[in-house]
Design a protein around this motif. Structure first.
Motif, short mmCIF file in Angstrom:
data_model
loop_
_atom_site.label_atom_id
_atom_site.label_comp_id
_atom_site.label_asym_id
_atom_site.label_seq_id
_atom_site.Cartn_x
_atom_site.Cartn_y
_atom_site.Cartn_z
N LEU A 164 0.83 -1.20 0.00
CA LEU A 164 0.00 0.00 0.00
C LEU A 164 0.87 1.26 0.00
CD1 LEU A 164 -3.05 0.64 0.09
CD2 LEU A 164 -2.83 0.88 2.57
N ALA A 165 1.98 1.22 0.74
CA ALA A 165 2.87 2.38 0.79
C ALA A 165 3.49 2.66 -0.57
CB ALA A 165 3.96 2.14 1.82
N SER A 166 3.80 1.61 -1.32
CA SER A 166 4.38 1.79 -2.65
C SER A 166 3.37 2.37 -3.64
CB SER A 166 4.92 0.46 -3.17
OG SER A 166 3.87 -0.46 -3.40
N MET A 167 2.06 2.18 -3.36
CA MET A 167 1.02 2.70 -4.23
C MET A 167 0.64 4.14 -3.90
SD MET A 167 -1.55 -0.59 -4.16
CE MET A 167 -2.87 0.41 -4.85
N THR A 168 0.89 4.58 -2.67
CA THR A 168 0.41 5.89 -2.21
C THR A 168 1.28 7.02 -2.77
OG1 THR A 168 -0.34 4.85 -0.15
CG2 THR A 168 -0.19 7.26 -0.19
N PRO A 169 0.71 7.94 -3.55
CA PRO A 169 1.49 9.08 -4.05
C PRO A 169 1.92 9.98 -2.90
CG PRO A 169 -0.58 8.82 -5.26
CD PRO A 169 -0.67 7.93 -4.06
N GLN A 170 3.16 10.42 -2.91
CA GLN A 170 3.66 11.29 -1.85
C GLN A 170 2.99 12.67 -1.88
OE1 GLN A 170 5.77 10.12 0.66
NE2 GLN A 170 5.09 8.27 -0.41
N GLY A 171 2.39 13.01 -3.05
CA GLY A 171 1.67 14.29 -3.14
C GLY A 171 0.46 14.34 -2.22
N THR A 177 -2.33 16.01 -4.15
CA THR A 177 -2.94 14.82 -4.79
C THR A 177 -4.02 14.24 -3.89
OG1 THR A 177 -0.81 14.30 -5.83
CG2 THR A 177 -2.49 12.57 -5.81
N GLN A 178 -5.09 13.77 -4.52
CA GLN A 178 -6.15 13.08 -3.81
C GLN A 178 -6.54 11.83 -4.59
OE1 GLN A 178 -9.57 15.41 -2.81
NE2 GLN A 178 -8.43 16.91 -1.60
N PHE A 208 -6.68 12.50 -8.48
CA PHE A 208 -6.75 13.91 -8.83
C PHE A 208 -5.47 14.60 -8.34
CE2 PHE A 208 -11.04 12.37 -8.07
CZ PHE A 208 -11.72 12.78 -9.19
N ASP A 209 -4.88 15.42 -9.21
CA ASP A 209 -3.73 16.24 -8.79
C ASP A 209 -3.78 17.57 -9.52
OD1 ASP A 209 -2.70 15.77 -11.37
OD2 ASP A 209 -1.54 14.04 -10.66
N GLN A 210 -2.81 18.41 -9.26
CA GLN A 210 -2.81 19.76 -9.83
C GLN A 210 -2.67 19.75 -11.34
OE1 GLN A 210 0.37 21.67 -7.68
NE2 GLN A 210 -0.94 22.18 -5.92
#
Length: 266
Positions: A164-171, A177-178, A208-210
């Protein structure tokens, strides 16, 4: 009859009387004792037999009564219940458990799950939970995912958190990021053995991100394996962490495996 005969008759009669008195003064014989014991035992058997009949009648009446279907809580509110075995769960409970757990685990908003009305109006930024190991580069998961991970079995939780940690964007932790999980279908649980079920989840992850305000859609189709466990009893005074663990395991269920759902099984 002569005097001699009369004397002999008198002595014979006295001897018989004396024998009777002597026999009456003696204790019961072995035969008399056994007879009394047999009569007493028979009487006890009769009493036990009648008690068993009364007990059977009570059980028969109790069996005819419908099981209680209403439980009153300490608050005074009544809720309907269904009698189930220790390893049985209703399909509705299993589906709700899977939906709630996966939604909390895969929704990454960058803010903490609200616990008060104030936090709901003004969310607190989620700094994430670092699950790094010593000597390895750190990686984070969201606080909501970390809470929901206690619904996983211990032998599955650690490896899943790394994935799960490898999938989670740091943004997510920077507020740029959402990620939102949108369940499309949660199929009815399929029983695979006593106290074990599998549930097919058809969903999408919307990122979603900027740079992409319309969102990127990633299929998230999984086969989730669930089993019944003993629901913990939450003590009155407990820490915030313990309260979270009790809450996510209150259904008496845990996820012990998750695998990709193949296209032919959709």
């Amino acid at each position: 009859m002569t005097n001699l005969d009369n004397n002999h008759y008198s002595e014979s009669t006295d001897n018989k009387r004396l024998k009777f008195l002597n026999r009456a003064s003696k204790k019961f014989s072995t035969g008399d004792t056994l007879a009394l014991f047999a009569v007493g035992t028979f009487g006890l058997h009769l009493i036990t037999f009648f008690l068993l009949i009364l007990l059977y009648g009570s059980y028969a009446q109790l069996n005819k009564k419908p099981p209680p279907s209403l439980v009153q809580l300490e608050t005074g509110k009544g809720i309907k219940v269904t009698p189930l075995g220790n390893s049985e769960r209703t399909p509705q409970v299993i589906s709700r458990f899977v939906s709630d757990t996966m939604t909390l685990m895969m929704n990454w908003s960058g803010t903490l799950p609200p616990t008060t009305v104030e936090e709901n109006a003004k969310p607190i930024k989620d700094k994430g939970i670092d699950i790094r190991e010593r000597g390895l580069r750190g990686s984070k998961i969201t606080s909501g995912a970390w809470q929901a991970s206690y619904a996983l079995s211990e032998d599955f939780r650690q490896e899943f958190l790394k994935k799960l940690a490898s999938m989670t964007p740091q943004g997510v932790f920077k507020g740029t990021t959402q990620v939102v999980l949108i369940p499309l279908s949660i199929q009815s649980p399929i029983k695979i053995s006593e106290g074990k079920w599998k549930v097919k989840l058809i969903a999408n992850l919307n990122v979603f991100d900027q740079s992409n305000t319309t969102g990127e859609v990633i299929p998230f189709n999984k086969e989730i394996f669930v089993r019944a466990v003993v629901a913990p009893e939450a003590p009155v005074n407990t820490s915030e962490l313990a309260a979270v663990i009790y809450q996510v395991r209150a259904s008496g269920l845990e996820i012990y495996a998750i695998r990709d759902l193949q296209a032919e099984n959709l």
